[in-house]
Design an enzyme around this catalytic site. Structure first.
Site, PDB file in Angstrom:
ATOM      1  CG  ASP A 187      -0.345  -0.261   2.654  1.00  0.00           C
ATOM      2  OD1 ASP A 187       0.822  -0.420   2.574  1.00  0.00           O
ATOM      3  OD2 ASP A 187      -0.760   0.288   3.549  1.00  0.00           O
ATOM      4  CE1 TYR A 188       5.258   5.373   3.114  1.00  0.00           C
ATOM      5  CE2 TYR A 188       6.886   4.274   1.965  1.00  0.00           C
ATOM      6  CZ  TYR A 188       6.465   5.382   2.837  1.00  0.00           C
ATOM      7  OH  TYR A 188       7.513   6.493   2.994  1.00  0.00           O
ATOM      8  CB  CYS A 189       5.287   0.278  -2.990  1.00  0.00           C
ATOM      9  SG  CYS A 189       6.551  -0.165  -2.312  1.00  0.00           S
ATOM     10  CB  SER A 191       0.460   5.765  -1.158  1.00  0.00           C
ATOM     11  OG  SER A 191       1.778   5.425  -0.422  1.00  0.00           O
ATOM     12  CE  LYS A 192       5.364   8.226   0.957  1.00  0.00           C
ATOM     13  NZ  LYS A 192       5.383   9.532   1.136  1.00  0.00           N
TER      14      LYS A 192
END
Ligand SMILES: NC(=O)c1ccc[n+]([C@@H]2O[C@H](COP(=O)([O-])OP(=O)(O)OC[C@H]3O[C@@H](n4cnc5c(N)ncnc54)[C@H](O)[C@@H]3O)[C@@H](O)[C@H]2O)c1
Length: 309
Positions: A187-189, A191-192
């Protein structure tokens, strides 16, 4: 202009831009042209701790007026106190960046209170750091709201005046996880990667509409020792060191002052990004495993309590 002549102009321009890029990469920033930001109003999101606080203090040292946003009121007020102690003007707002209405309302207040914003630093971010299938839907949504969607709403709020005045800067604090997919950071990747794509598209729009006075900088650092990624590790720290927060903040300030479109830190990330583009994905996967990227989050614990001081 004939197609051939047009191609020649592009070729000469490309060679010139290559030379400028090499000069900027090799010559210390102290010996380069840097813009005067002393009259600028700078809005930093996520200023209540970590890199956001450090950048805010560095902008204050340059004479900028600060507008700081954070959901953590106590941390944000502490940042405001430290900015005031440097003799600079600051206005602190408590705002939840996962809430679009809250962003638009606070942006309207900022315009009424201080007027135009010259530099917008989209810095606030969160991480869950779990295997994707163990990530509750609510946390996945929150990650996208804070790390990506908030950039849409803050930029929609402040870019129009920047374009009108042909003066401004949008800074996107993304991550190396916005360039490379990493296990337990799905999810972080996502979003980034979204933030990186957003930055590139806005830069392309500014060029297309000849708003050459509105600059963009996307920042893609490896892990920084702020506590957000507590427990994350590097297999080869001599190659991929965990960054000191001061070092990361200084590099970001240099990139903004020189209108650098993209900053990767440490520098080896530029090479890895290039290799990833030219290697078959299967080869890149094997290399990423060897370098330890896929195991880098195995001991992650994250921030256990909010940082205020
Ligand atoms: N620390 C790292 O290793 C690292 C590496 C690469 C990129 N980054 C990025 O750098 C940025 C800053 O990270 P940091 O290391 O300083 O972390 P941090 O946790 O110290 O700072 C993040 C700030 O964002 C604020 N925030 C979180 N959710 C919010 C919300 N809903 N509304 C308003 N504010 C909110 C937090 O209160 C905090 O003050 C983040 O975008 C992060 O993804 C960090």
């Amino acid at each position: 202009m004939s197609l051939f002549l047009e191609f020649l102009v592009v070729l000469v321009n490309a060679i010139w831009l290559w030379l400028v890029a090499i000069y900027k990469a090799l010559v210390p920033v102290s010996m380069q042209w840097t813009k005067d930001m002393s009259k600028d109003t700078v809005l930093v999101t996520g200023a209540g701790s970590g890199i956001g606080r450090l950048m805010s203090l560095k902008f204050a040292e340059m004479g900028c007026r600060l507008v700081i946003w954070d959901i953590n009121e106590e941390g944000n007020l502490e940042t405001a106190r430290q900015i005031e102690a440097k003799g600079s003007k600051v206005k602190a707002y408590t705002v939840d960046l996962s809430n679009k209405e809250s962003i638009y309302e606070t942006a309207a207040k900022v315009k009424a209170d201080v007027g135009n914003v010259d530099v917008l630093v989209n810095n606030a971010g969160i991480v869950t750091g779990r295997k994707f299938l163990d990530c509750p839907d609510g946390l996945v949504e929150k990650t996208m709201e804070v790390n990506t969607n908030a950039h849409f709403w803050t930029t929609k709020s402040f870019l129009p005046e920047m374009m009108e005045r042909n003066h401004g800067h949008i800074v996107t604090i993304a991550s190396s996880a916005g360039l490379f997919g990493v296990a337990t950071l799905a999810d972080y990747c996502a979003s980034k990667f979204g933030a990186v794509g957003f930055d590139e598209s806005i830069r392309s729009e500014m060029l297309k509409y000849r708003k050459t006075g509105v600059h963009t900088t996307v920042v893609c650092p490896f892990f920084i020792k702020t506590g957000m990624f507590e427990g994350a590790k590097s297999r080869f720290p001599w190659l991929l060191p965990l960054l000191e927060p001061e070092y990361a903040a200084d590099k970001i300030m240099d990139a903004v002052r020189t209108n650098q479109p993209m900053l990767c830190a440490p520098r080896v990330l530029y090479l890895l990004y290039f290799l990833r583009g030219v290697f078959p994905s299967t080869v890149a996967d094997v290399l990423a495993e060897f370098i330890g990227i896929s195991a880098s989050m195995d001991d992650f614990v994250g921030r256990t309590k909010p940082k205020t001081a």
